[in-house]
Motif scaffolding. Structure first.
Motif, PDB file in Angstrom:
ATOM      1  N   THR A 104      24.113   1.240  -5.639  1.00 26.00           N
ATOM      2  CA  THR A 104      25.348   0.440  -5.638  1.00 26.00           C
ATOM      3  C   THR A 104      26.335   0.883  -4.567  1.00 26.00           C
ATOM      4  OG1 THR A 104      26.221   1.856  -7.375  1.00 26.00           O
ATOM      5  CG2 THR A 104      25.166  -0.175  -8.075  1.00 26.00           C
ATOM      6  N   GLY A 105      25.915   1.802  -3.708  1.00 21.71           N
ATOM      7  CA  GLY A 105      26.800   2.194  -2.609  1.00 21.71           C
ATOM      8  C   GLY A 105      27.079   1.024  -1.680  1.00 21.71           C
ATOM      9  N   ILE A 145      23.736   3.344   2.646  1.00 23.42           N
ATOM     10  CA  ILE A 145      24.707   4.440   2.655  1.00 23.42           C
ATOM     11  C   ILE A 145      24.151   5.662   1.923  1.00 23.42           C
ATOM     12  CG2 ILE A 145      25.898   3.562   0.586  1.00 23.42           C
ATOM     13  CD1 ILE A 145      27.635   5.300   3.552  1.00 23.42           C
ATOM     14  N   GLU A 146      23.324   5.409   0.919  1.00 27.79           N
ATOM     15  CA  GLU A 146      22.757   6.538   0.170  1.00 27.79           C
ATOM     16  C   GLU A 146      21.745   7.299   1.022  1.00 27.79           C
ATOM     17  OE1 GLU A 146      22.856   3.414  -1.056  1.00 27.79           O
ATOM     18  OE2 GLU A 146      23.825   3.432  -3.022  1.00 27.79           O
ATOM     19  N   ILE A 154      25.616  16.044   4.283  1.00 26.73           N
ATOM     20  CA  ILE A 154      26.178  14.733   4.568  1.00 26.73           C
ATOM     21  C   ILE A 154      26.230  14.532   6.083  1.00 26.73           C
ATOM     22  CG2 ILE A 154      27.460  14.714   2.399  1.00 26.73           C
ATOM     23  CD1 ILE A 154      30.030  14.822   4.022  1.00 26.73           C
ATOM     24  N   GLN A 158      30.219  11.059   7.933  1.00 26.72           N
ATOM     25  CA  GLN A 158      30.774  11.062   6.576  1.00 26.72           C
ATOM     26  C   GLN A 158      31.761  12.223   6.431  1.00 26.72           C
ATOM     27  OE1 GLN A 158      26.849  11.076   4.664  1.00 26.72           O
ATOM     28  NE2 GLN A 158      27.404   9.177   3.623  1.00 26.72           N
ATOM     29  N   VAL A 162      35.931  12.129   5.675  1.00 26.14           N
ATOM     30  CA  VAL A 162      36.659  12.912   4.665  1.00 26.14           C
ATOM     31  C   VAL A 162      37.750  13.727   5.349  1.00 26.14           C
ATOM     32  CG1 VAL A 162      36.486  14.707   2.925  1.00 26.14           C
ATOM     33  CG2 VAL A 162      34.678  12.989   3.122  1.00 26.14           C
ATOM     34  N   ASP A 165      40.674  11.656   6.276  1.00 22.26           N
ATOM     35  CA  ASP A 165      41.149  10.785   5.196  1.00 22.26           C
ATOM     36  C   ASP A 165      41.022   9.308   5.601  1.00 22.26           C
ATOM     37  OD1 ASP A 165      42.065  10.633   2.533  1.00 22.26           O
ATOM     38  OD2 ASP A 165      44.040  10.012   3.222  1.00 22.26           O
ATOM     39  N   MET A 167      39.954   6.737   4.358  1.00 25.98           N
ATOM     40  CA  MET A 167      39.658   5.859   3.216  1.00 25.98           C
ATOM     41  C   MET A 167      40.856   5.872   2.289  1.00 25.98           C
ATOM     42  SD  MET A 167      37.301   8.572   1.236  1.00 25.98           S
ATOM     43  CE  MET A 167      37.156   9.558   2.725  1.00 25.98           C
ATOM     44  N   GLY A 170      38.378   3.047  -0.933  1.00 26.58           N
ATOM     45  CA  GLY A 170      36.999   3.436  -0.642  1.00 26.58           C
ATOM     46  C   GLY A 170      35.986   2.316  -0.743  1.00 26.58           C
ATOM     47  N   PHE A 171      36.436   1.115  -1.034  1.00 27.20           N
ATOM     48  CA  PHE A 171      35.468   0.039  -1.263  1.00 27.20           C
ATOM     49  C   PHE A 171      34.821  -0.420   0.043  1.00 27.20           C
ATOM     50  CE2 PHE A 171      33.890  -3.893  -3.309  1.00 27.20           C
ATOM     51  CZ  PHE A 171      33.491  -3.361  -4.521  1.00 27.20           C
ATOM     52  N   THR A 173      34.454   1.605   2.522  1.00 30.02           N
ATOM     53  CA  THR A 173      34.021   2.809   3.222  1.00 30.02           C
ATOM     54  C   THR A 173      32.513   2.849   3.508  1.00 30.02           C
ATOM     55  OG1 THR A 173      35.890   3.913   2.172  1.00 30.02           O
ATOM     56  CG2 THR A 173      34.260   5.322   3.241  1.00 30.02           C
ATOM     57  N   PRO A 174      31.645   2.530   2.541  1.00 25.21           N
ATOM     58  CA  PRO A 174      30.221   2.567   2.873  1.00 25.21           C
ATOM     59  C   PRO A 174      29.884   1.666   4.066  1.00 25.21           C
ATOM     60  CG  PRO A 174      30.508   2.453   0.496  1.00 25.21           C
ATOM     61  CD  PRO A 174      31.867   2.233   1.104  1.00 25.21           C
ATOM     62  N   VAL A 177      31.188   3.248   7.257  1.00 25.52           N
ATOM     63  CA  VAL A 177      30.354   4.384   7.684  1.00 25.52           C
ATOM     64  C   VAL A 177      29.073   3.856   8.330  1.00 25.52           C
ATOM     65  CG1 VAL A 177      28.952   6.313   6.847  1.00 25.52           C
ATOM     66  CG2 VAL A 177      31.291   6.019   6.005  1.00 25.52           C
ATOM     67  N   LYS A 211      42.506   5.790  11.004  1.00 24.80           N
ATOM     68  CA  LYS A 211      41.802   7.025  10.693  1.00 24.80           C
ATOM     69  C   LYS A 211      40.291   6.865  10.855  1.00 24.80           C
ATOM     70  CE  LYS A 211      45.427   9.103   7.971  1.00 24.80           C
ATOM     71  NZ  LYS A 211      45.751   9.777   6.713  1.00 24.80           N
TER      72      LYS A 211
ATOM     73  N   LYS B  70      33.207   8.866  -2.133  1.00 25.35           N
ATOM     74  CA  LYS B  70      33.436   7.560  -1.517  1.00 25.35           C
ATOM     75  C   LYS B  70      32.603   7.369  -0.250  1.00 25.35           C
ATOM     76  CE  LYS B  70      37.918   6.523  -3.530  1.00 25.35           C
ATOM     77  NZ  LYS B  70      39.382   6.644  -3.428  1.00 25.35           N
ATOM     78  N   GLY B  73      28.766   6.678  -1.041  1.00 19.77           N
ATOM     79  CA  GLY B  73      28.347   5.543  -1.872  1.00 19.77           C
ATOM     80  C   GLY B  73      28.140   5.919  -3.333  1.00 19.77           C
ATOM     81  N   TYR B  77      32.294   1.980  -8.966  1.00 21.80           N
ATOM     82  CA  TYR B  77      33.370   1.043  -9.250  1.00 21.80           C
ATOM     83  C   TYR B  77      32.941   0.164 -10.423  1.00 21.80           C
ATOM     84  CZ  TYR B  77      35.072   2.500  -4.663  1.00 21.80           C
ATOM     85  OH  TYR B  77      35.521   3.255  -3.613  1.00 21.80           O
TER      86      TYR B  77
END
Ligand code: FES
Ligand code: FES
Lengths: 226, 798
Positions: A104-105, A145-146, A154, A158, A162, A165, A167, A170-171, A173-174, A177, A211, B70, B73, B77
């Motif tokens: 679900t990422g 993303i996973e 990581i 990624q 971090v 910052d 993000m 974060g929705f 963000t994947p 990235v 950022k 975040k 992933g 949510y």
């Protein structure tokens, strides 16, 4: 592969109408896939699906094979591992990843190719998974993303997100990235202009862009003059 | 014990132990106005923190607590929640803007393969409600906007739910409608409601006053005044007046509204994409008449709200009802179109603002008449800036909501303030031109806020401001450069429903819990920082558990309340737990608790009774397995002081006078938020406010088609939102402004952050660039070109 934007109408609202009056309107999912959905390249991909199909393939007309509308087994190569999922041929890759593989990422935001929240890599190319049928990903390396971090480490990008910052909620963000990491794959030393271009299709409603630019340029060894 | 004995005991106690102590607190802005003031605070309060530079973790840009989750992933949510046997629900939405529902036939949908339940909506939430409900004597809720949910279907797959939803046969009887807010004001316009209707204020600041008259579709005016307005204008040497029009904006959070509801006989568990776990629980318990103890709301991660996500709303109650009916968990997430249509927006405004001033800049009168539409809801008021930024001898504001057949508005980031500041701050700029004063000087004259005074100094000293040519339209060539500034204001709202529990475990691990949700502002990080500061251990060692109503009550995240409301409770709990901990372990260390300090991950003896030992080893000496302390927010130390904060935004624009395009090149954003707890996260929010504000000012617009009453751009391609290529360079200067209000002295930033003032700053910069004032948003190329073509004397948009 087939143009994802062409295959899209089979997924959206039109589809519910045709399903409702199956047989009465001109187009059904089955007919659609038979006719318009699969281009020559798509037909080649179909072989990977057929090999796994438990159903006998539908009658072949004009050299094109029918699949569905019911679930068929589809073998996907995701983040270095083989997965076989039972999905209707109309299933998008985003749906397959999120609902059938529990990955679900990858986020679905607009579900129509506008926001890039659902970006994955088809081989190394960033693509919207909401606009890609899962069967069109057969035979390709799918990276999500996973999967971009290696062995627990990581990805440097990624880490940079971090650190800077890059993000808020974060929705996005994947997807961000994935787009920025793909940029670094094809151009390890991008300019800020390149970064802006690479994520010009990625929407962030929280406004984290400055950022994200900084994080990506940091990995590229460029300091942003802000 | 009888009462008498208890009273005596209490008397004795109070005679012995004082309940208050006097402390000295830092006040003002370091480097500018820093001083100290004394405060009377409860004796149980922790020692006063010094300013940020003397703290180790608080006030530092500590890495976001959930940053790793975040970027990888892993962050889960609401829309990611999958439960065994979970069903997918889909709304059936009204296809027309105004109608009576005559009949609903669900039989075909119920028979559709995969369908497990169909729900017909009897109470629609969000719309204003008739004062006399009998006027709507109908079986089903009247449809007041296209997209209003009518029923919902739950099925085993999203596709089956969507297909079955299309089979629900709804017969509508169309009613004349109005979506044009100017036409809606006419006495002969179709009426959205057959009588007066009100929308209660929501947790996030939506809704409007209900004690006003209603004439046709005009709900209001709500009038506020002080001083003699006529006299104020008589006393003025100069009067400026303008009409300012702003559009409707939708929140467009990336994660849509929605829930996963799992109704079990003993507990209704709801994962919700919300800014208020508490607000969702309250609405569900109230709606279904079950005790709060039987509802649990969880929000692990939340994909953006911006004010629209409070309460359970239609998705919440419908998903819960379907879960109850089917006995299975039900997910109901809105699709993008529904998100635009039915769950809120920023109301429009149509403001006529008149300001009178003396030659020296003293403001004598501010007069505002404002209309705005919140669709079939209320809350379009926008007088906040006009009422609160400047000192004036007389003030008169009249605000009215105009009902139209469109989805109800909801709170959106600084409700009313971007609209109000767009008019006010351009009018002040215009006044400065008329008075031949520098815009900053004029504000120095009339804005008494001590922190904004410092902020103006920061602006004055900036290269960007120094580069401004005070002569409007002076640059050569077709692309003209301009610089403009505008101020913002927001208020200090404290939610007393803010508690936290701090736990110390015998293995030395530390945990803090609260029902509060982290909507992206980073409150989790801040909570970890506070414990780190108190216990002298790195923030990464703190476990933060939030977003679950099983934990102690947390504030709703609206009105910039979260950090300032919750953090004092967190600190108080941490302080009290640390004191308990030291008392607990002191005997084992052969000393007393006042000899012990917690620093650098160690427990040390002040008197050198023992060599420092690690916090972990010290925790092993605890008498029991854990120490837990829950603390509740206490009132502000001095609630009458410094009730507002804000900031200043400066925009540099380029206006292409041939193409009409406005490009915002640079922004300087100077803001205060009390003690900035985590500067990086505060800057992220300010960037976000600026970017959203630019998008609002230049691009976004909810377009309604007047013939069919439908939104023509309910998507993310025709509804234009700013993207990476248009983002300016943003230079944020945080002004630490100590106000001595709580044990953390934190304030909020979400609302004041840029979004209030950037629109007016752009307007003023555009004026500075081209000498023409644009009083309308979005400032599209067409609007700019029309303004440039306007005849010379007016030279302005009406
Ligand atoms: S969800 Fe795929 S592009 Fe928006
Ligand atoms: S961080 Fe919230 S949408 Fe980008």
């Amino acid at each position: 592969m087939s143009d994802p934007s062409e295959s899209r109408p089979a997924e959206g609202k039109n589809d519910s109408a045709t399903a409702a009056d199956s047989g009465r309107t001109g187009i059904s999912r089955r007919g659609f896939l038979k006719g318009a959905g699969l281009t020559a390249a798509g037909t080649a991909l179909l072989d990977g699906v057929q090999a796994f199909s438990s159903e006998a393939p539908g009658a072949s007309t004009h050299g094109v094979t029918e699949l569905g509308p019911g679930p068929v087994p589809v073998r996907l190569h995701v983040n270095g591992a083989e997965h076989t999922v039972q999905i209707e041929p109309r299933t998008t890759l985003a749906e397959a990843l999120r609902m059938h593989l529990g990955m679900t990422g990858t986020k679905v935001v607009c579900d129509r190719g506008v926001c890039s929240g659902c970006t994955f890599w088809l081989d190394k190319m960033p693509v919207n998974s909401c606009m890609t049928l899962a069967i069109d990903a057969v035979g390709h390396n799918v990276t999500t993303i996973e999967g971009i971090s290696s062995e627990g480490e990581i990805h440097p990008l990624q880490a940079a997100f971090v650190k800077h910052d890059a993000m808020q909620c974060g929705f996005c963000t994947p997807g961000m990235v994935m787009s920025c990491a793909a940029l670094l794959e094809r151009n390890p030393h991008p300019s800020e202009h390149d970064v802006r271009h690479a994520i010009s299709g990625n929407l962030c409603r929280c406004g984290t862009y400055p950022k994200i630019f900084a994080a990506t340029l940091d990995v590229a060894g460029v300091t942003r003059n802000a | 014990m009888n009462n008498r004995v208890v009273e005596d005991a209490l008397l004795q106690q109070s005679a012995v132990a004082p309940t208050k102590k006097t402390v000295q607190m830092p006040i003002g802005v370091p480097g500018y106005t820093l001083t100290e003031e004394s405060r009377e605070v409860p004796v149980t309060e922790p020692p006063v923190w010094p300013i940020n530079k003397d703290l180790k973790y608080v006030g530092q840009s500590v890495e976001r607590y959930d940053g790793q989750a975040k970027v990888s992933g892993r962050a889960r949510y609401t829309s990611d929640v999958q439960l065994p046997g979970m069903l997918y629900a889909k709304f059936v939405n009204a296809p027309m803007p105004h109608a009576k529902v005559v009949s609903i036939d669900t039989s075909a949908a119920e028979k559709y393969p995969g369908v497990r339940g169909v729900h017909v909506i009897q109470h629609v939430l969000g719309n204003a409600v008739l004062r006399n409900p009998a006027l709507d004597a109908v079986k089903y809720p009247v449809v007041r906007y296209a997209g209003q949910p009518v029923a919902a279907v739950a099925a085993t797959t999203p596709a089956a739910a969507e297909e079955a939803a299309a089979l629900v046969k709804v017969r509508y009887e169309a009613i004349p409608f109005v979506v044009d807010e100017i036409k809606a004001r006419a006495t002969d316009a179709p009426k959205v409601f057959p009588g007066a209707a009100d929308e209660e204020g929501s947790a996030g600041g939506g809704g409007g006053p209900s004690d006003v008259r209603q004439t046709g579709n005009i709900h209001g005016p709500s009038i506020h005044r002080h001083g003699e307005i006529a006299q104020g204008f008589k006393d003025a040497d100069v009067v400026v007046e303008g009409r300012y029009v702003t559009q409707v904006q939708t929140h467009s959070a990336l994660e849509t509204h929605g829930v996963v509801a799992d109704w079990k006989p003993e507990l209704l568990t709801v994962w919700a994409s919300t800014q208020g776990t508490a607000s969702v629980r309250e609405e569900l318990a109230g709606f279904f008449k079950i005790p709060l103890t039987q509802v649990r709301v969880i929000t692990e991660f939340m994909g953006g709200g911006f004010g629209a996500k409070f309460g359970a709303g239609n998705p919440g109650v419908v998903a819960a009802a379907l879960s109850n009916k089917t006995g299975a968990p039900v997910r109901l997430m809105l699709d993008r179109e529904e998100e635009h249509l039915s769950v809120g927006n920023r109301p429009s405004s149509d403001q006529t603002l008149r300001i009178g001033a003396k030659q020296d800049g003293t403001i004598t009168a501010i007069h505002l008449v404002a209309y705005g539409t919140a669709g079939c809801g209320t809350g379009a008021g926008c007088s906040g800036p006009a009422s609160n930024l400047y000192k004036t001898a007389a003030l008169h504001t009249e605000e009215s909501d105009v009902f139209i057949n469109a989805g109800p508005a909801s709170a959106m980031r600084a409700p009313g303030h971007p609209q109000g500041a767009f008019a006010l701050e351009q009018t002040i700029d215009e006044l400065a031109v008329k008075l031949n004063m520098e815009p900053i000087d004029l504000r120095d004259k009339t804005d008494e806020h001590p922190v904004r005074r410092v902020e103006r100094q920061v602006v004055r000293d900036s290269d960007l401001w120094k580069s401004r040519n005070p002569v409007a339209g002076a640059s050569q060539g077709p692309v003209k450069r301009g610089v403009g500034m505008a101020q913002s204001v927001w208020y200090r709202f404290v939610s007393m429903s803010s508690s936290a529990e701090v736990r110390i475990y015998k293995d030395g691990s530390l945990e803090v819990l609260s029902a509060v949700q982290d909507i992206g502002s980073g409150v989790k990080t801040v909570m970890a920082q506070i414990l780190a500061e108190q216990f002298g251990v790195p923030p990464a060692q703190i476990a933060v558990k939030v977003g679950d109503t099983h934990y102690p009550e947390g504030p709703n995240s609206g009105g910039s309340m979260t950090t300032l409301s919750l953090t004092p409770a967190v600190r108080d709990a941490a302080w009290q737990a640390s004191q308990m901990f030291l008392s607990d372990i002191a005997p084992a260390l052969g000393t007393t608790s006042d000899d012990l300090v917690l620093v650098d991950g160690e427990v040390r003896s002040r008197s050198g009774k023992f060599a420092p030992i690690s916090f972990r080893r010290a925790a092993a000496k605890m008498a029991t397995s854990q120490i837990a302390v829950q603390a509740k927010r206490i009132p502000d130390y001095d609630p009458k002081k410094y009730l507002t904060y804000g900031g200043i935004d400066v925009a540099e624009v380029e206006v292409d006078t041939e193409l009409g395009r406005i490009h915002v090149r640079r922004v300087l954003s100077v803001h205060d938020c009390g003690r900035p707890m985590n500067p990086a996260q505060v800057i992220s929010q300010i960037n976000g406010g600026i970017i959203q504000g630019i998008s609002y000012t230049l691009l976004e617009n909810r377009l309604l088609d007047p013939i069919y009453g439908l939104m023509v751009n309910p998507d993310l391609e025709q509804y234009k939102i700013i993207g990476a290529r248009e983002i300016p360079d943003i230079d944020v200067r945080l002004v630490e402004a100590y106000i001595g209000q709580s044990s953390t002295d934190a304030s909020g930033i979400g609302e004041a952050a840029g979004v209030v003032s950037i629109g007016a700053a752009i307007g003023n910069a555009v004026y500075n660039a081209i000498g023409v004032r644009i009083r309308q948003t979005p400032m599209t190329p067409a609007v700019v070109l029309a303004a440039l073509r306007a005849p010379a004397p007016g030279k302005e948009l009406a």
